[in-house]
Design an enzyme around this catalytic site. Sequence first.
Site, PDB file in Angstrom:
ATOM      1  N   SER A   1       0.838  -1.212   0.000  1.00 35.12           N
ATOM      2  CA  SER A   1       0.000   0.000   0.000  1.00 35.12           C
ATOM      3  C   SER A   1       0.867   1.254   0.000  1.00 35.12           C
ATOM      4  O   SER A   1       2.067   1.179   0.318  1.00 35.12           O
ATOM      5  CB  SER A   1      -0.873  -0.001   1.262  1.00 35.12           C
ATOM      6  OG  SER A   1      -1.388   1.289   1.558  1.00 35.12           O
TER       7      SER A   1
ATOM      8  N   LYS B   1       0.696  -2.800   6.803  1.00 39.12           N
ATOM      9  CA  LYS B   1       1.249  -2.740   5.450  1.00 39.12           C
ATOM     10  C   LYS B   1       2.744  -2.409   5.469  1.00 39.12           C
ATOM     11  O   LYS B   1       3.478  -2.839   4.571  1.00 39.12           O
ATOM     12  CB  LYS B   1       0.478  -1.709   4.611  1.00 39.12           C
ATOM     13  CG  LYS B   1      -0.974  -2.098   4.330  1.00 39.12           C
ATOM     14  CD  LYS B   1      -1.105  -3.394   3.531  1.00 39.12           C
ATOM     15  CE  LYS B   1      -2.542  -3.653   3.097  1.00 39.12           C
ATOM     16  NZ  LYS B   1      -2.712  -4.862   2.286  1.00 39.12           N
TER      17      LYS B   1
ATOM     18  N   TYR C   1      -3.610  -0.038   9.933  1.00 40.29           N
ATOM     19  CA  TYR C   1      -3.418  -0.435   8.536  1.00 40.29           C
ATOM     20  C   TYR C   1      -1.997  -0.119   8.091  1.00 40.29           C
ATOM     21  O   TYR C   1      -1.328  -0.949   7.463  1.00 40.29           O
ATOM     22  CB  TYR C   1      -4.438   0.309   7.681  1.00 40.29           C
ATOM     23  CG  TYR C   1      -4.460  -0.034   6.221  1.00 40.29           C
ATOM     24  CD1 TYR C   1      -3.810   0.776   5.292  1.00 40.29           C
ATOM     25  CD2 TYR C   1      -5.154  -1.142   5.754  1.00 40.29           C
ATOM     26  CE1 TYR C   1      -3.857   0.488   3.947  1.00 40.29           C
ATOM     27  CE2 TYR C   1      -5.200  -1.435   4.399  1.00 40.29           C
ATOM     28  CZ  TYR C   1      -4.553  -0.606   3.503  1.00 40.29           C
ATOM     29  OH  TYR C   1      -4.587  -0.900   2.150  1.00 40.29           O
TER      30      TYR C   1
HETATM   31  P1  NAP Z   1     -11.944  -4.891  -0.614  1.00 43.53           P
HETATM   32  O1  NAP Z   1     -12.746  -4.373  -1.741  1.00 43.53           O
HETATM   33  O2  NAP Z   1     -12.293  -4.521   0.774  1.00 43.53           O
HETATM   34  O3  NAP Z   1     -11.807  -6.506  -0.724  1.00 43.53           O
HETATM   35  C1  NAP Z   1     -11.064  -7.164   0.270  1.00 43.53           C
HETATM   36  C2  NAP Z   1     -11.265  -8.646   0.060  1.00 43.53           C
HETATM   37  O4  NAP Z   1     -10.586  -9.350   1.111  1.00 43.53           O
HETATM   38  C3  NAP Z   1     -12.742  -9.044   0.134  1.00 43.53           C
HETATM   39  O5  NAP Z   1     -13.003 -10.062  -0.825  1.00 43.53           O
HETATM   40  C4  NAP Z   1     -12.857  -9.602   1.547  1.00 43.53           C
HETATM   41  O6  NAP Z   1     -13.874 -10.558   1.694  1.00 43.53           O
HETATM   42  C5  NAP Z   1     -11.507 -10.279   1.680  1.00 43.53           C
HETATM   43  N1  NAP Z   1     -11.170 -10.567   3.083  1.00 43.53           N
HETATM   44  C6  NAP Z   1     -11.231  -9.715   4.135  1.00 43.53           C
HETATM   45  N2  NAP Z   1     -10.855 -10.352   5.259  1.00 43.53           N
HETATM   46  C7  NAP Z   1     -10.552 -11.637   4.919  1.00 43.53           C
HETATM   47  C8  NAP Z   1     -10.108 -12.787   5.632  1.00 43.53           C
HETATM   48  N3  NAP Z   1      -9.909 -12.762   6.957  1.00 43.53           N
HETATM   49  N4  NAP Z   1      -9.902 -13.928   4.941  1.00 43.53           N
HETATM   50  C9  NAP Z   1     -10.137 -13.989   3.608  1.00 43.53           C
HETATM   51  N5  NAP Z   1     -10.559 -12.940   2.859  1.00 43.53           N
HETATM   52  C10 NAP Z   1     -10.761 -11.783   3.521  1.00 43.53           C
HETATM   53  O7  NAP Z   1     -10.432  -4.427  -0.809  1.00 43.53           O
HETATM   54  P2  NAP Z   1      -9.641  -3.981  -2.114  1.00 43.53           P
HETATM   55  O8  NAP Z   1      -9.718  -2.509  -2.267  1.00 43.53           O
HETATM   56  O9  NAP Z   1      -9.991  -4.879  -3.264  1.00 43.53           O
HETATM   57  O10 NAP Z   1      -8.157  -4.296  -1.600  1.00 43.53           O
HETATM   58  C11 NAP Z   1      -7.556  -5.562  -1.788  1.00 43.53           C
HETATM   59  C12 NAP Z   1      -6.176  -5.468  -1.194  1.00 43.53           C
HETATM   60  O11 NAP Z   1      -5.498  -4.321  -1.738  1.00 43.53           O
HETATM   61  C13 NAP Z   1      -6.177  -5.239   0.321  1.00 43.53           C
HETATM   62  O12 NAP Z   1      -5.074  -5.914   0.900  1.00 43.53           O
HETATM   63  C14 NAP Z   1      -5.975  -3.726   0.460  1.00 43.53           C
HETATM   64  O13 NAP Z   1      -5.386  -3.389   1.710  1.00 43.53           O
HETATM   65  C15 NAP Z   1      -5.053  -3.469  -0.673  1.00 43.53           C
HETATM   66  N6  NAP Z   1      -5.021  -2.097  -1.170  1.00 43.53           N
HETATM   67  C16 NAP Z   1      -6.160  -1.480  -1.578  1.00 43.53           C
HETATM   68  C17 NAP Z   1      -6.064  -0.173  -2.104  1.00 43.53           C
HETATM   69  C18 NAP Z   1      -7.273   0.601  -2.572  1.00 43.53           C
HETATM   70  O14 NAP Z   1      -7.134   1.818  -2.772  1.00 43.53           O
HETATM   71  N7  NAP Z   1      -8.422  -0.025  -2.754  1.00 43.53           N
HETATM   72  C19 NAP Z   1      -4.827   0.431  -2.225  1.00 43.53           C
HETATM   73  C20 NAP Z   1      -3.689  -0.239  -1.743  1.00 43.53           C
HETATM   74  C21 NAP Z   1      -3.800  -1.514  -1.237  1.00 43.53           C
HETATM   75  P3  NAP Z   1     -15.318 -10.122   2.265  1.00 43.53           P
HETATM   76  O15 NAP Z   1     -15.867  -9.108   1.314  1.00 43.53           O
HETATM   77  O16 NAP Z   1     -16.104 -11.387   2.290  1.00 43.53           O
HETATM   78  O17 NAP Z   1     -15.066  -9.535   3.638  1.00 43.53           O
HETATM   79  C1  GCO Z   2      -6.967   5.183   3.136  1.00 45.19           C
HETATM   80  C2  GCO Z   2      -7.074   4.261   1.951  1.00 45.19           C
HETATM   81  C3  GCO Z   2      -5.702   3.759   1.569  1.00 45.19           C
HETATM   82  C4  GCO Z   2      -5.809   2.803   0.433  1.00 45.19           C
HETATM   83  C5  GCO Z   2      -4.480   2.268   0.040  1.00 45.19           C
HETATM   84  C6  GCO Z   2      -3.548   3.321  -0.450  1.00 45.19           C
HETATM   85  O1  GCO Z   2      -7.877   5.174   3.966  1.00 45.19           O
HETATM   86  O2  GCO Z   2      -5.955   5.899   3.193  1.00 45.19           O
HETATM   87  O3  GCO Z   2      -7.945   3.184   2.224  1.00 45.19           O
HETATM   88  O4  GCO Z   2      -5.095   3.158   2.675  1.00 45.19           O
HETATM   89  O5  GCO Z   2      -6.591   1.702   0.779  1.00 45.19           O
HETATM   90  O6  GCO Z   2      -3.898   1.481   1.027  1.00 45.19           O
HETATM   91  O7  GCO Z   2      -2.416   2.668  -1.001  1.00 45.19           O
END
Ligand code: NAP
Ligand code: GCO
Length: 264
Positions: free
Chosen positions: A144, A161, A157
């Site tokens: 992240s 991360k 978080y």
């Molecule tokens: P999301 O939409 O919240 O999806 C997260 C997924 O993880 C969902 O399918 C959720 O399942 C599953 N999950 C949560 N807890 C779990 C557990 N204990 N065991 C198995 N599965 C679990 O998140 P996203 O935005 O796609 O993000 C995916 C990854 O990218 C995460 O690691 C997040 O921190 C990272 N990330 C996101 C962003 C962003 O801007 N979106 C940026 C940087 C990094 P349920 O829906 O059933 O709970």
């Molecule tokens: C926040 C956001 C971010 C993104 C991502 C950025 O609240 O700042 O959720 O943390 O999820 O991790 O890289």
Amino acid sequence: MVNFSLEGKLALVTGASYGIGFALAKAFADAGAKVVFNDISQEMVDKGIAAYKAEGIDAKGYVCDVTSEDQVNAMVAQIEAEVGVIDVLVNNAGIIKRMPMHEMSAADFRQVIDIDLNGPFIVAKAVIPSMLKKGAGKIINICSMMSELGRETVAAYAAAKGGLKMLTKNIASEYGEFNIQCNGIGPGYIATPQTAPLREIQPDGSRHPFDSFIIAKTPAARWGTPEDLAGPAVFLASEASNFVNGHILYVDGGILAYIGKQPK
Ligand code: NAP
Ligand code: GCO
């Protein structure tokens, strides 16, 4: 010829019923891989299977909480029995809890660390033995911006991360000699359910202040899409990246390079 193909590879993407995980698994399938995924409820697994089917992808889904070592070990054993040895693992499953740190309970802090850091450890530990036997493997941890930067309300978080960045480097260090590469992808701000609260249209119809803030902080002047992460993930999952190890590939539209747009 540089080999970006994933033909003949089996990829496990955790938490991939939708969101970033789904986009990465779809990209792997488009590159020739067989994909399997997990989620924490049968309902979400079923929804995921239907979503993959709608894209013409025959993905197998498993109910598994990544924080449970018993469930993870059972899932990996079932995958190996039913499908094959996992060549590529993407530790994608994750949550975020946003609140001022001094208002966060230790239980809430622990839950974020458990899913976002302990989970990737547990799943990587479960797949490495077969990768060692095979003499090859790819592990990709979804890090992240918060692996590098802090901000208000995301202490747990960011700690998770940040730790995941170093777990990535340590796995790379410990298993590189066995032809297992472990790298991270550090997405910028991506439009998924996880960030939906940060993009909500305000009662007066204006953009959420954080939405405007991110647009000003991103040279690309937009939120990323899960599909923006697909190419980098296929690269790190393919043999084209066999000498890339311990690297966090930031796919952020330039946020980490930019001081931010000057106010007019
Ligand atoms: P999301 O939409 O919240 O999806 C997260 C997924 O993880 C969902 O399918 C959720 O399942 C599953 N999950 C949560 N807890 C779990 C557990 N204990 N065991 C198995 N599965 C679990 O998140 P996203 O935005 O796609 O993000 C995916 C990854 O990218 C995460 O690691 C997040 O921190 C990272 N990330 C996101 C962003 C962003 O801007 N979106 C940026 C940087 C990094 P349920 O829906 O059933 O709970
Ligand atoms: C926040 C956001 C971010 C993104 C991502 C950025 O609240 O700042 O959720 O943390 O999820 O991790 O890289």
